[in-house]
Design an enzyme around this catalytic site. Structure first.
Site, short mmCIF file in Angstrom:
data_model
loop_
_atom_site.label_atom_id
_atom_site.label_comp_id
_atom_site.label_asym_id
_atom_site.label_seq_id
_atom_site.Cartn_x
_atom_site.Cartn_y
_atom_site.Cartn_z
N HIS A 102 39.56 58.21 19.60
CA HIS A 102 40.64 59.16 19.92
C HIS A 102 40.42 59.79 21.29
CE1 HIS A 102 37.63 61.92 17.98
NE2 HIS A 102 38.08 62.80 18.85
N GLU B 245 44.01 63.91 19.77
CA GLU B 245 43.55 65.22 19.31
C GLU B 245 43.98 66.25 20.35
OE1 GLU B 245 39.30 65.48 18.68
OE2 GLU B 245 39.36 67.67 18.55
N HIS C 90 37.61 65.40 25.69
CA HIS C 90 36.65 64.36 25.27
C HIS C 90 37.35 63.10 24.80
CE1 HIS C 90 37.18 66.55 21.30
NE2 HIS C 90 37.18 65.30 20.82
C1 LIG Z 1 34.25 66.53 15.29
C2 LIG Z 1 35.50 67.21 14.90
C3 LIG Z 1 36.74 66.81 15.68
C4 LIG Z 1 36.63 67.37 17.10
O1 LIG Z 1 36.54 68.62 17.20
O2 LIG Z 1 36.63 66.65 18.09
C5 LIG Z 1 36.99 65.33 15.66
O3 LIG Z 1 37.20 64.64 16.59
S1 LIG Z 1 37.00 64.67 14.05
C6 LIG Z 1 37.38 62.94 14.31
C7 LIG Z 1 37.70 62.32 13.03
N1 LIG Z 1 38.90 62.87 12.44
C8 LIG Z 1 40.09 62.27 12.50
O4 LIG Z 1 40.25 61.20 13.05
C9 LIG Z 1 41.23 63.00 11.83
C10 LIG Z 1 42.57 62.32 12.03
N2 LIG Z 1 42.54 60.92 11.60
C11 LIG Z 1 43.12 60.49 10.45
O5 LIG Z 1 43.71 61.25 9.71
C12 LIG Z 1 42.94 59.03 10.13
O6 LIG Z 1 41.82 58.52 10.80
C13 LIG Z 1 44.21 58.18 10.54
C14 LIG Z 1 44.52 58.27 12.01
C15 LIG Z 1 45.43 58.62 9.69
C16 LIG Z 1 43.91 56.71 10.23
O7 LIG Z 1 43.59 56.61 8.90
P1 LIG Z 1 43.04 55.22 8.29
O8 LIG Z 1 42.98 55.40 6.81
O9 LIG Z 1 41.84 54.77 8.99
O10 LIG Z 1 44.02 54.14 8.71
P2 LIG Z 1 45.47 53.75 8.27
O11 LIG Z 1 45.34 52.54 7.46
O12 LIG Z 1 46.26 54.90 7.71
O13 LIG Z 1 45.97 53.38 9.70
C17 LIG Z 1 47.31 53.26 9.98
C18 LIG Z 1 47.43 52.46 11.27
O14 LIG Z 1 46.85 53.19 12.36
C19 LIG Z 1 45.85 52.41 13.00
N3 LIG Z 1 44.74 53.27 13.40
C20 LIG Z 1 43.89 53.91 12.59
N4 LIG Z 1 43.00 54.60 13.30
C21 LIG Z 1 43.32 54.40 14.59
C22 LIG Z 1 42.75 54.86 15.81
N5 LIG Z 1 41.68 55.66 15.81
N6 LIG Z 1 43.30 54.47 16.98
C23 LIG Z 1 44.40 53.66 16.99
N7 LIG Z 1 44.99 53.18 15.85
C24 LIG Z 1 44.44 53.56 14.68
C25 LIG Z 1 45.40 51.43 11.95
O15 LIG Z 1 44.84 50.30 12.55
C26 LIG Z 1 46.70 51.12 11.24
O16 LIG Z 1 47.44 50.18 12.01
P3 LIG Z 1 48.21 48.97 11.32
O17 LIG Z 1 47.16 48.15 10.67
O18 LIG Z 1 48.91 48.31 12.46
O19 LIG Z 1 49.16 49.61 10.34
CO LIG Z 2 37.34 64.83 18.74
#
Ligand SMILES: CC[C@@H](C(=O)O)C(=O)SCCNC(=O)CCNC(=O)[C@H](O)C(C)(C)COP(=O)(O)OP(=O)(O)OC[C@H]1O[C@@H](n2cnc3c(N)ncnc32)[C@H](O)[C@@H]1OP(=O)(O)O
Ligand SMILES: [Co+2]
Length: 147
Positions: free
Chosen positions: A87, A136, A8
């Site tokens: 993702h 993921e 997905h």
């Molecule tokens: C339904 C259940 C399950 C399934 O079975 O399918 C799911 O899919 S659950 C989906 C939701 N769960 C998750 O996403 C869990 C893992 N994610 C995380 O732990 C956090 O989202 C993260 C990835 C650590 C980001 O945390 P966040 O606090 O939003 O941001 P940061 O400030 O730490 O971000 C650092 C850096 O990364 C960039 N970023 C954030 N999210 C994404 C993304 N989705 N794609 C690409 N880049 C991303 C963010 O912009 C920051 O960049 P800089 O500003 O350049 O540092």
């Molecule tokens: Co998912």
């Protein structure tokens, strides 16, 4: 590790209801599953099916809306208020082997290996270690299991 099926694409949204209407009315989706809450992952979820070959299910679109104060997608929605592609999720035959593989490469695996929306084990790898794509990894559901 060998790259498996693209299960997905996660799409974050501030409103599941509005996104469901978009996939139904604009994109012509004919199979939209019943939404459900996954407090263990901090999201409300709704799967939209795309057709695969020979009547099989193709890659799904996983609509996710933040659920609860600690939702991992709050930051993403704050930066992208209209939502967006969040993702990509690939299947693997053995989740523990896959986790060992990514960790061995020095990739940042986020949190525990846990049950995901398809009822099999999942984990996430940080986008900064994955060419900018939050990735993921999920264990392939057993044949005949709910999909
Ligand atoms: C339904 C259940 C399950 C399934 O079975 O399918 C799911 O899919 S659950 C989906 C939701 N769960 C998750 O996403 C869990 C893992 N994610 C995380 O732990 C956090 O989202 C993260 C990835 C650590 C980001 O945390 P966040 O606090 O939003 O941001 P940061 O400030 O730490 O971000 C650092 C850096 O990364 C960039 N970023 C954030 N999210 C994404 C993304 N989705 N794609 C690409 N880049 C991303 C963010 O912009 C920051 O960049 P800089 O500003 O350049 O540092
Ligand atoms: Co998912």
């Amino acid at each position: 590790m060998k790259l498996g099926r693209l299960n997905h694409i996660g799409v974050a949204t501030p409103s599941l209801e509005a996104s469901i209407a978009y996939y139904r009315d604009v994109m012509g989706a004919t199979k939209i599953h019943e939404p459900f809450d996954m407090p263990s992952n901090g999201v409300k979820v709704c799967f939209v099916d795309t057709p695969g070959e020979n009547g099989t299910a193709g890659t799904q679109i996983e609509l996710i809306e933040p659920l609860g104060a600690d939702s991992p997608i709050h930051g993403f929605i704050a930066k992208n208020p209209a939502g967006g592609q969040h993702h990509m999720c690939y299947e693997v035959p053995d989740i523990h082997e896959a986790r060992t593989w990514f960790e061995g490469l020095g990739k940042k695996v986020l949190g525990d290996t846990r049950i995901g929306a398809h009822g099999t084990l999942i984990f996430f790898v940080h986008p900064k270690d994955m060419n900018g794509v939050l990735t993921e990894i999920m264990e392939t559901p057993k044949e005949g299991a709910a999909h």
